[in-house]
Motif scaffolding. Structure first.
Motif, PDB file in Angstrom:
ATOM      1  N   LYS A   1     -45.320  49.265  61.222  1.00  0.00           N
ATOM      2  CA  LYS A   1     -45.180  49.968  59.119  1.00  0.00           C
ATOM      3  C   LYS A   1     -46.016  49.242  58.906  1.00  0.00           C
ATOM      4  N   GLY A   2     -46.186  49.204  57.777  1.00  0.00           N
ATOM      5  CA  GLY A   2     -47.294  48.421  56.213  1.00  0.00           C
ATOM      6  C   GLY A   2     -48.787  49.558  56.893  1.00  0.00           C
ATOM      7  N   SER A   3     -49.343  49.305  56.623  1.00  0.00           N
ATOM      8  CA  SER A   3     -51.003  49.842  55.949  1.00  0.00           C
ATOM      9  C   SER A   3     -52.226  49.860  56.949  1.00  0.00           C
ATOM     10  N   VAL A   4     -51.773  48.670  57.807  1.00  0.00           N
ATOM     11  CA  VAL A   4     -52.371  48.265  58.846  1.00  0.00           C
ATOM     12  C   VAL A   4     -51.234  48.710  60.245  1.00  0.00           C
ATOM     13  N   ASP A   5     -50.378  48.153  60.199  1.00  0.00           N
ATOM     14  CA  ASP A   5     -49.319  47.840  61.484  1.00  0.00           C
ATOM     15  C   ASP A   5     -48.914  49.604  62.027  1.00  0.00           C
ATOM     16  N   GLY A   6     -48.850  50.097  60.490  1.00  0.00           N
ATOM     17  CA  GLY A   6     -48.494  51.103  61.137  1.00  0.00           C
ATOM     18  C   GLY A   6     -49.755  52.634  62.026  1.00  0.00           C
ATOM     19  N   PRO A   7     -50.530  52.430  61.116  1.00  0.00           N
ATOM     20  CA  PRO A   7     -52.233  53.217  62.300  1.00  0.00           C
ATOM     21  C   PRO A   7     -52.659  52.799  63.398  1.00  0.00           C
ATOM     22  N   MET A   8     -52.211  51.149  63.163  1.00  0.00           N
ATOM     23  CA  MET A   8     -52.930  50.531  64.533  1.00  0.00           C
ATOM     24  C   MET A   8     -51.501  51.485  65.597  1.00  0.00           C
ATOM     25  N   TRP A   9     -50.547  50.634  65.572  1.00  0.00           N
ATOM     26  CA  TRP A   9     -48.828  50.932  66.115  1.00  0.00           C
ATOM     27  C   TRP A   9     -49.273  53.067  66.692  1.00  0.00           C
ATOM     28  N   THR A  10     -49.393  53.540  65.620  1.00  0.00           N
ATOM     29  CA  THR A  10     -49.795  55.151  65.674  1.00  0.00           C
ATOM     30  C   THR A  10     -51.019  55.041  66.986  1.00  0.00           C
ATOM     31  N   ALA A  11     -52.058  54.779  66.786  1.00  0.00           N
ATOM     32  CA  ALA A  11     -53.154  54.921  67.816  1.00  0.00           C
ATOM     33  C   ALA A  11     -52.858  54.374  69.170  1.00  0.00           C
ATOM     34  N   LEU A  12     -52.523  53.218  69.715  1.00  0.00           N
ATOM     35  CA  LEU A  12     -52.045  52.966  70.591  1.00  0.00           C
ATOM     36  C   LEU A  12     -50.938  53.405  70.672  1.00  0.00           C
ATOM     37  N   MET A  13     -50.205  54.012  70.949  1.00  0.00           N
ATOM     38  CA  MET A  13     -49.881  54.957  71.319  1.00  0.00           C
ATOM     39  C   MET A  13     -49.505  56.145  72.018  1.00  0.00           C
ATOM     40  N   THR A  14     -50.867  56.632  71.058  1.00  0.00           N
ATOM     41  CA  THR A  14     -51.086  57.833  70.943  1.00  0.00           C
ATOM     42  C   THR A  14     -52.378  57.626  72.285  1.00  0.00           C
ATOM     43  N   VAL A  15     -53.092  56.246  72.681  1.00  0.00           N
ATOM     44  CA  VAL A  15     -53.364  55.880  73.986  1.00  0.00           C
ATOM     45  C   VAL A  15     -52.713  55.921  74.966  1.00  0.00           C
ATOM     46  N   LYS A  16     -51.687  55.188  74.844  1.00  0.00           N
ATOM     47  CA  LYS A  16     -50.904  55.241  76.082  1.00  0.00           C
ATOM     48  C   LYS A  16     -50.840  56.817  76.513  1.00  0.00           C
ATOM     49  N   MET A  17     -50.602  57.751  76.170  1.00  0.00           N
ATOM     50  CA  MET A  17     -49.930  58.849  76.181  1.00  0.00           C
ATOM     51  C   MET A  17     -50.959  59.513  77.342  1.00  0.00           C
ATOM     52  N   VAL A  18     -52.208  59.540  76.474  1.00  0.00           N
ATOM     53  CA  VAL A  18     -53.309  60.212  76.840  1.00  0.00           C
ATOM     54  C   VAL A  18     -53.580  59.885  78.567  1.00  0.00           C
ATOM     55  N   ASP A  19     -53.307  57.828  78.593  1.00  0.00           N
ATOM     56  CA  ASP A  19     -53.753  57.339  79.899  1.00  0.00           C
ATOM     57  C   ASP A  19     -52.934  58.320  80.395  1.00  0.00           C
ATOM     58  N   VAL A  20     -51.361  57.943  80.087  1.00  0.00           N
ATOM     59  CA  VAL A  20     -50.266  58.343  81.448  1.00  0.00           C
ATOM     60  C   VAL A  20     -50.575  59.696  81.741  1.00  0.00           C
ATOM     61  N   ARG A  21     -51.420  60.720  80.644  1.00  0.00           N
ATOM     62  CA  ARG A  21     -51.165  62.509  80.732  1.00  0.00           C
ATOM     63  C   ARG A  21     -52.223  62.498  81.973  1.00  0.00           C
ATOM     64  N   TYR A  22     -53.514  61.728  81.847  1.00  0.00           N
ATOM     65  CA  TYR A  22     -54.609  61.330  82.213  1.00  0.00           C
ATOM     66  C   TYR A  22     -54.462  61.068  83.837  1.00  0.00           C
ATOM     67  N   ARG A  23     -53.524  60.747  84.602  1.00  0.00           N
ATOM     68  CA  ARG A  23     -53.210  59.732  85.245  1.00  0.00           C
ATOM     69  C   ARG A  23     -52.895  60.549  86.122  1.00  0.00           C
ATOM     70  N   LYS A  24     -51.978  61.481  85.408  1.00  0.00           N
ATOM     71  CA  LYS A  24     -51.544  62.629  86.310  1.00  0.00           C
ATOM     72  C   LYS A  24     -51.649  63.674  86.479  1.00  0.00           C
ATOM     73  N   GLY A  25     -53.091  63.723  85.368  1.00  0.00           N
ATOM     74  CA  GLY A  25     -53.206  65.600  86.078  1.00  0.00           C
ATOM     75  C   GLY A  25     -52.500  66.439  84.733  1.00  0.00           C
TER      76      GLY A  25
END
Length: 243
Positions: A111-135
């Motif tokens: 939550k918050g105007s810094v932690d919220g966007p940062m959490w959102t960005a890093l969670m998205t990157v995590k999913m990109v990493d997972v899906r790339y490794r999986k193919g």
């Protein structure tokens, strides 16, 4: 561009560095970036035209936009920088990197105007990493929220939009997706092998003097990776795999 210590000129032009936090942020806004699929079909279609290595490269570039926007404010800035480095290494060889796990126990501030966007960005990157490794054939769709988020955070949004429009056009021409996203197996069990795709480098996104060719792209990526301090990055295991 041998490292990411220097701010790209386009990000400076967009006034991202040390700019006040003046964008709107609340739970409703955050949800639009976490679950961005409804209403963004055009963007999803555009992203589906690029291949997997280009998708990971675009993810790294977008995360760098977020990183520089919060360099002054976020306590996680160093961690984000390491994740960006890992994304470029992931393109070269997934065995060079550890999984980009993030907030496994869901105890990070979201939550918050810094932690919220940062959490959102890093969670998205995590999913990109997972899906790339999986193919996963649905990899590209994971980037939608990050594109929208980077644009939302940017003080000069027209600068970002111009950069993104130019970048996605060049990606579509140089790194086209070899398969159609129509009639894909919704179970996401099919596996795509991106190992034969041409590597993409940070220069493609941020160096206006860079002239793309498969050879120059691979050379630029190798130069970037060779200049990393893998001993200080917990997401890298280059030495172990190279030995």
């Amino acid at each position: 561009m041998k490292n990411q210590k220097d701010v790209p000129q386009i990000i400076l032009k967009a006034k991202c560095i040390n700019h006040p936090i003046d964008y709107k942020w609340n739970n409703k806004k955050m949800q639009k970036f976490v679950d961005p699929f409804v209403g963004n079909e055009q963007l999803e279609n555009i992203l589906s035209k690029i291949n997997h290595k280009a998708a990971v490269g675009l993810t790294a570039a977008l995360l760098e936009w977020v990183h520089w926007r919060f360099r002054k404010y976020a306590t996680t800035a160093n961690d984000v920088e390491k994740r960006i480095e890992a994304l470029w290494c992931l393109i070269d060889n997934p065995e060079y990197t550890m999984p980009l796990d993030f907030d496994i126990d869901l105890d990070m501030p979201a939550k918050g105007s810094v932690d919220g966007p940062m959490w959102t960005a890093l969670m998205t990157v995590k999913m990109v990493d997972v899906r790339y490794r999986k193919g996963s054939y649905f990899l590209q769709s994971e980037i939608i929220g990050l594109v929208l988020l980077a644009r939302h955070l940017c003080p000069k949004r027209k600068v970002f939009e111009k950069w993104f429009d130019k970048t996605i056009k060049e990606l579509t021409l140089s790194f086209p997706c070899p398969y159609s996203t129509e009639n894909l197996d919704e179970s996401d069990e099919a596996v795509y092998d991106s190992s034969t795709e041409t590597p993409i480098s940070r220069d493609f996104f941020f160096d206006p003097k860079f002239k793309y060719s498969p050879e120059s792209s691979e050379k630029a990526l190798n130069n970037f990776i060779n200049n990393l301090d893998y001993k200080t990055n917990p997401f890298l295991c280059i030495q172990k795999n190279a030995s």
